[in-house]
Design a protein around this motif. Structure first.
Motif, PDB file in Angstrom:
ATOM      1  N   CYS B 194       0.831  -1.215   0.000  1.00  0.00           N
ATOM      2  CA  CYS B 194       0.000   0.000   0.000  1.00  0.00           C
ATOM      3  C   CYS B 194       0.859   1.257   0.000  1.00  0.00           C
ATOM      4  O   CYS B 194       0.673   2.163  -0.818  1.00  0.00           O
ATOM      5  CB  CYS B 194      -0.892   0.017   1.228  1.00  0.00           C
ATOM      6  SG  CYS B 194      -2.336  -1.038   1.113  1.00  0.00           S
ATOM      7  N   ARG B 195       1.786   1.277   0.929  1.00  0.00           N
ATOM      8  CA  ARG B 195       2.634   2.469   1.045  1.00  0.00           C
ATOM      9  C   ARG B 195       3.396   2.733  -0.257  1.00  0.00           C
ATOM     10  O   ARG B 195       3.549   3.885  -0.678  1.00  0.00           O
ATOM     11  CB  ARG B 195       3.619   2.285   2.195  1.00  0.00           C
ATOM     12  CG  ARG B 195       3.027   2.644   3.537  1.00  0.00           C
ATOM     13  CD  ARG B 195       4.071   2.558   4.631  1.00  0.00           C
ATOM     14  NE  ARG B 195       3.913   1.343   5.414  1.00  0.00           N
ATOM     15  CZ  ARG B 195       3.146   1.263   6.498  1.00  0.00           C
ATOM     16  NH1 ARG B 195       2.497   2.312   6.919  1.00  0.00           N
ATOM     17  NH2 ARG B 195       3.034   0.140   7.182  1.00  0.00           N
ATOM     18  N   CYS B 196       3.849   1.676  -0.903  1.00  0.00           N
ATOM     19  CA  CYS B 196       4.589   1.853  -2.162  1.00  0.00           C
ATOM     20  C   CYS B 196       3.673   2.370  -3.262  1.00  0.00           C
ATOM     21  O   CYS B 196       4.072   3.212  -4.075  1.00  0.00           O
ATOM     22  CB  CYS B 196       5.239   0.536  -2.577  1.00  0.00           C
ATOM     23  SG  CYS B 196       6.562   0.017  -1.480  1.00  0.00           S
ATOM     24  N   MET B 197       2.446   1.862  -3.290  1.00  0.00           N
ATOM     25  CA  MET B 197       1.478   2.353  -4.267  1.00  0.00           C
ATOM     26  C   MET B 197       1.262   3.854  -4.061  1.00  0.00           C
ATOM     27  O   MET B 197       1.265   4.641  -5.016  1.00  0.00           O
ATOM     28  CB  MET B 197       0.136   1.622  -4.091  1.00  0.00           C
ATOM     29  CG  MET B 197       0.198   0.144  -4.445  1.00  0.00           C
ATOM     30  SD  MET B 197       0.207  -0.152  -6.220  1.00  0.00           S
ATOM     31  CE  MET B 197      -0.386  -1.850  -6.257  1.00  0.00           C
ATOM     32  N   THR B 198       1.074   4.219  -2.823  1.00  0.00           N
ATOM     33  CA  THR B 198       0.895   5.631  -2.500  1.00  0.00           C
ATOM     34  C   THR B 198       2.112   6.439  -2.920  1.00  0.00           C
ATOM     35  O   THR B 198       1.998   7.519  -3.516  1.00  0.00           O
ATOM     36  CB  THR B 198       0.659   5.806  -0.988  1.00  0.00           C
ATOM     37  OG1 THR B 198      -0.382   4.917  -0.578  1.00  0.00           O
ATOM     38  CG2 THR B 198       0.266   7.223  -0.658  1.00  0.00           C
ATOM     39  N   GLU B 199       3.270   5.896  -2.602  1.00  0.00           N
ATOM     40  CA  GLU B 199       4.516   6.582  -2.930  1.00  0.00           C
ATOM     41  C   GLU B 199       4.666   6.765  -4.441  1.00  0.00           C
ATOM     42  O   GLU B 199       5.050   7.842  -4.914  1.00  0.00           O
ATOM     43  CB  GLU B 199       5.697   5.777  -2.367  1.00  0.00           C
ATOM     44  CG  GLU B 199       7.068   6.295  -2.760  1.00  0.00           C
ATOM     45  CD  GLU B 199       7.376   7.645  -2.147  1.00  0.00           C
ATOM     46  OE1 GLU B 199       6.657   8.046  -1.222  1.00  0.00           O
ATOM     47  OE2 GLU B 199       8.318   8.305  -2.613  1.00  0.00           O
ATOM     48  N   LEU B 200       4.329   5.707  -5.198  1.00  0.00           N
ATOM     49  CA  LEU B 200       4.425   5.791  -6.656  1.00  0.00           C
ATOM     50  C   LEU B 200       3.420   6.804  -7.202  1.00  0.00           C
ATOM     51  O   LEU B 200       3.695   7.504  -8.181  1.00  0.00           O
ATOM     52  CB  LEU B 200       4.193   4.411  -7.285  1.00  0.00           C
ATOM     53  CG  LEU B 200       5.314   3.394  -7.073  1.00  0.00           C
ATOM     54  CD1 LEU B 200       4.912   2.024  -7.605  1.00  0.00           C
ATOM     55  CD2 LEU B 200       6.593   3.869  -7.755  1.00  0.00           C
ATOM     56  N   THR B 201       2.263   6.864  -6.574  1.00  0.00           N
ATOM     57  CA  THR B 201       1.270   7.869  -6.977  1.00  0.00           C
ATOM     58  C   THR B 201       1.803   9.274  -6.694  1.00  0.00           C
ATOM     59  O   THR B 201       1.699  10.174  -7.527  1.00  0.00           O
ATOM     60  CB  THR B 201      -0.048   7.642  -6.203  1.00  0.00           C
ATOM     61  OG1 THR B 201      -0.496   6.305  -6.421  1.00  0.00           O
ATOM     62  CG2 THR B 201      -1.115   8.616  -6.686  1.00  0.00           C
ATOM     63  N   ARG B 202       2.388   9.419  -5.505  1.00  0.00           N
ATOM     64  CA  ARG B 202       2.918  10.722  -5.111  1.00  0.00           C
ATOM     65  C   ARG B 202       4.003  11.198  -6.073  1.00  0.00           C
ATOM     66  O   ARG B 202       4.106  12.379  -6.382  1.00  0.00           O
ATOM     67  CB  ARG B 202       3.484  10.620  -3.694  1.00  0.00           C
ATOM     68  CG  ARG B 202       3.670  11.954  -2.973  1.00  0.00           C
ATOM     69  CD  ARG B 202       4.431  11.763  -1.680  1.00  0.00           C
ATOM     70  NE  ARG B 202       5.751  11.181  -1.896  1.00  0.00           N
ATOM     71  CZ  ARG B 202       6.771  11.834  -2.445  1.00  0.00           C
ATOM     72  NH1 ARG B 202       6.629  13.084  -2.811  1.00  0.00           N
ATOM     73  NH2 ARG B 202       7.935  11.238  -2.626  1.00  0.00           N
ATOM     74  N   ARG B 203       4.790  10.227  -6.561  1.00  0.00           N
ATOM     75  CA  ARG B 203       5.871  10.596  -7.477  1.00  0.00           C
ATOM     76  C   ARG B 203       5.378  10.811  -8.898  1.00  0.00           C
ATOM     77  O   ARG B 203       6.170  11.125  -9.791  1.00  0.00           O
ATOM     78  CB  ARG B 203       6.937   9.494  -7.500  1.00  0.00           C
ATOM     79  CG  ARG B 203       7.702   9.361  -6.193  1.00  0.00           C
ATOM     80  CD  ARG B 203       9.000   8.626  -6.422  1.00  0.00           C
ATOM     81  NE  ARG B 203       9.495   7.972  -5.223  1.00  0.00           N
ATOM     82  CZ  ARG B 203      10.597   7.231  -5.168  1.00  0.00           C
ATOM     83  NH1 ARG B 203      11.306   7.046  -6.269  1.00  0.00           N
ATOM     84  NH2 ARG B 203      10.984   6.675  -4.052  1.00  0.00           N
ATOM     85  N   GLY B 204       4.106  10.537  -9.125  1.00  0.00           N
ATOM     86  CA  GLY B 204       3.571  10.756 -10.460  1.00  0.00           C
ATOM     87  C   GLY B 204       3.822   9.619 -11.424  1.00  0.00           C
ATOM     88  O   GLY B 204       3.682   9.774 -12.636  1.00  0.00           O
ATOM     89  N   ALA B 205       4.191   8.457 -10.908  1.00  0.00           N
ATOM     90  CA  ALA B 205       4.440   7.318 -11.790  1.00  0.00           C
ATOM     91  C   ALA B 205       3.149   6.634 -12.184  1.00  0.00           C
ATOM     92  O   ALA B 205       2.976   6.224 -13.337  1.00  0.00           O
ATOM     93  CB  ALA B 205       5.379   6.322 -11.113  1.00  0.00           C
ATOM     94  N   ILE B 206       2.242   6.510 -11.218  1.00  0.00           N
ATOM     95  CA  ILE B 206       0.973   5.845 -11.491  1.00  0.00           C
ATOM     96  C   ILE B 206      -0.165   6.678 -10.912  1.00  0.00           C
ATOM     97  O   ILE B 206       0.057   7.650 -10.195  1.00  0.00           O
ATOM     98  CB  ILE B 206       0.922   4.430 -10.872  1.00  0.00           C
ATOM     99  CG1 ILE B 206       1.050   4.523  -9.337  1.00  0.00           C
ATOM    100  CG2 ILE B 206       2.010   3.556 -11.443  1.00  0.00           C
ATOM    101  CD1 ILE B 206       0.826   3.215  -8.624  1.00  0.00           C
TER     102      ILE B 206
END
Lengths: 226, 226
Positions: B194-206
């Motif tokens: 979950c945290r990684c998904m959030t992190e990837l969203t935050r970085r604009g990757a997904i």
DNA sequence: CGCATACTTGATAGGTTTCAAACTGAGTGG
DNA sequence: CCACTCAGTTTGAAACCTATCAAGTATGCG
């Protein structure tokens, strides 16, 4: 690119090693490419020799990839009798090289394998079994990589690798590879591998007369971790 | 033990799904065991159906092991067209079960496969290719598990799985599995996923319009991590 | 609407990576 | 024969990351 490799040795392997090979590949076919090399020498890149299937005859080979960050990740350690293909997909970026000196591999084209199977159906069954064993081994490796703590990974690696080395339940093995290889194979740093070895020694699970010599003192301790 | 499974459905799969199967297995053989089940239903234990080779026809299957500490580790997620054997070795302790509802698998004995190959050599080549692709996929999975940080693992999992789902380079996928499945597959905790998904969203990757919907906004960010 | 499942976020303890340095052993050349 | 070199191994310390426990939020289904 094959610099350093000895091609088509007249007497490539001694008898004991050959016994690990499947029946019909036991005697080298004249169409096989036989390579012998020292540690670190590349057996084949993904471009050259594409479509070849290699059989490890002697020594030990490592299949690995270099990641963008420079880390090397070993996905497979191949002992005599193991087969390996470098043609898994479109852009497969794996390399194959000798992990110890005097490693010998024999390369066959798929076509040639098919011909040999046609001539000896039993070979086909043996190869099929080898391939499924290979898959099973990769899946067990995934289990090792999936373990949580580093000691668990090292413990299960030792059990797994010891069994492969002696095809039994040996109490002492000689690791043919360095801590770096182990680290890159089970996905932890080489320092952590050392620390885990020390930890396992401290707990009385193993003994390390010499860095490469591993005595299994208490197998159940190792097993209880994985 | 097959409670809940529907055996030998008359019309097991629709046409589009069947197209993923290798040629000669495309039409179900009368000797094949066809099973259909809901999520979580076991397809086969290691004892029963030993020696069978299964072909996933529809849905999604997961091959996994339960470790002594109770953790479940998924070693393989199988999509339609993938083949899987549960007979990898002497004491293999893997289980196979449906990962989504309406999962359909077809089981063949090795003998039957051999007969089919004898009748149609092309099938043999297709199966051989499938098996080597399967090995290649396991090795790529080992690369994912071997990555250092959790974000790298999630990023490369998304790239790998997206490509498998759509056999291309899709910009949006619908994950058929839960965070728990992903976690057990790439060897981290579900919370970290979950945290990684959030992190990837935050970085604009997904982007995550809904938890199961993943939009790939910037593929290069994902790729640069792995 | 209520429940169950799945997802998300927070805080902390524990483990691992990383950088550093010391140690060992084998092989080499003087 | 010995000093030297080099690769491999081992240990130390600090920063970082992840697992775990916990709680809260969403989602779907009966």
């Amino acid at each position: 690119m094959d610099a350093g490799w000895i091609l088509r040795e007249t007497k490539p392997v001694n008898e004991e090693r050959r016994s690990a090979l499947p029946t019909a590949l036991n005697k080298f076919d004249s169409t096989a490419i036989v390579k012998k090399g020292r540690r670190g020498q590349e057996i084949s890149s993904q471009c050259a020799d594409a479509g070849y299937i290699f059989v490890v005859v002697a020594g030990l080979a490592r299949k690995f990839a270099i990641q963008p960050d420079g880390h090397r990740r070993i996905v497979n350690l191949l002992l005599p009798g193991d087969i390996v293909s470098l043609d898994g997909g479109p852009d497969e970026a794996f390399l194959l090289e000798a992990a110890v000196d005097s490693t010998v591999v024999a390369g066959y084209t798929r076509r040639r394998i098919e011909e040999l199977i046609a001539a000896d159906p039993q070979l086909g069954r043996e190869l099929q079994q080898l391939v499924f064993q290979s898959i099973s081994r990769l899946e067990r490796q995934l289990l090792i990589l999936g373990r949580i703590t580093a000691v668990q990974k090292v413990a299960s690696f030792l059990l797994e690798f010891a069994e492969r080395l002696s095809s039994g339940r040996p109490t002492a093995i000689t690791l043919p590879i360095t801590r770096y290889d182990i680290a890159d194979f089970i996905g932890i740093s080489s320092e952590t591998v050392c620390r885990c070895m020390t930890e396992l020694t401290r707990r009385g699970a193993i003994a390390l007369p010499r860095p490469r010599e591993v005595k299994i003192i208490n197998r159940s301790i190792l097993e209880d971790m994985g």
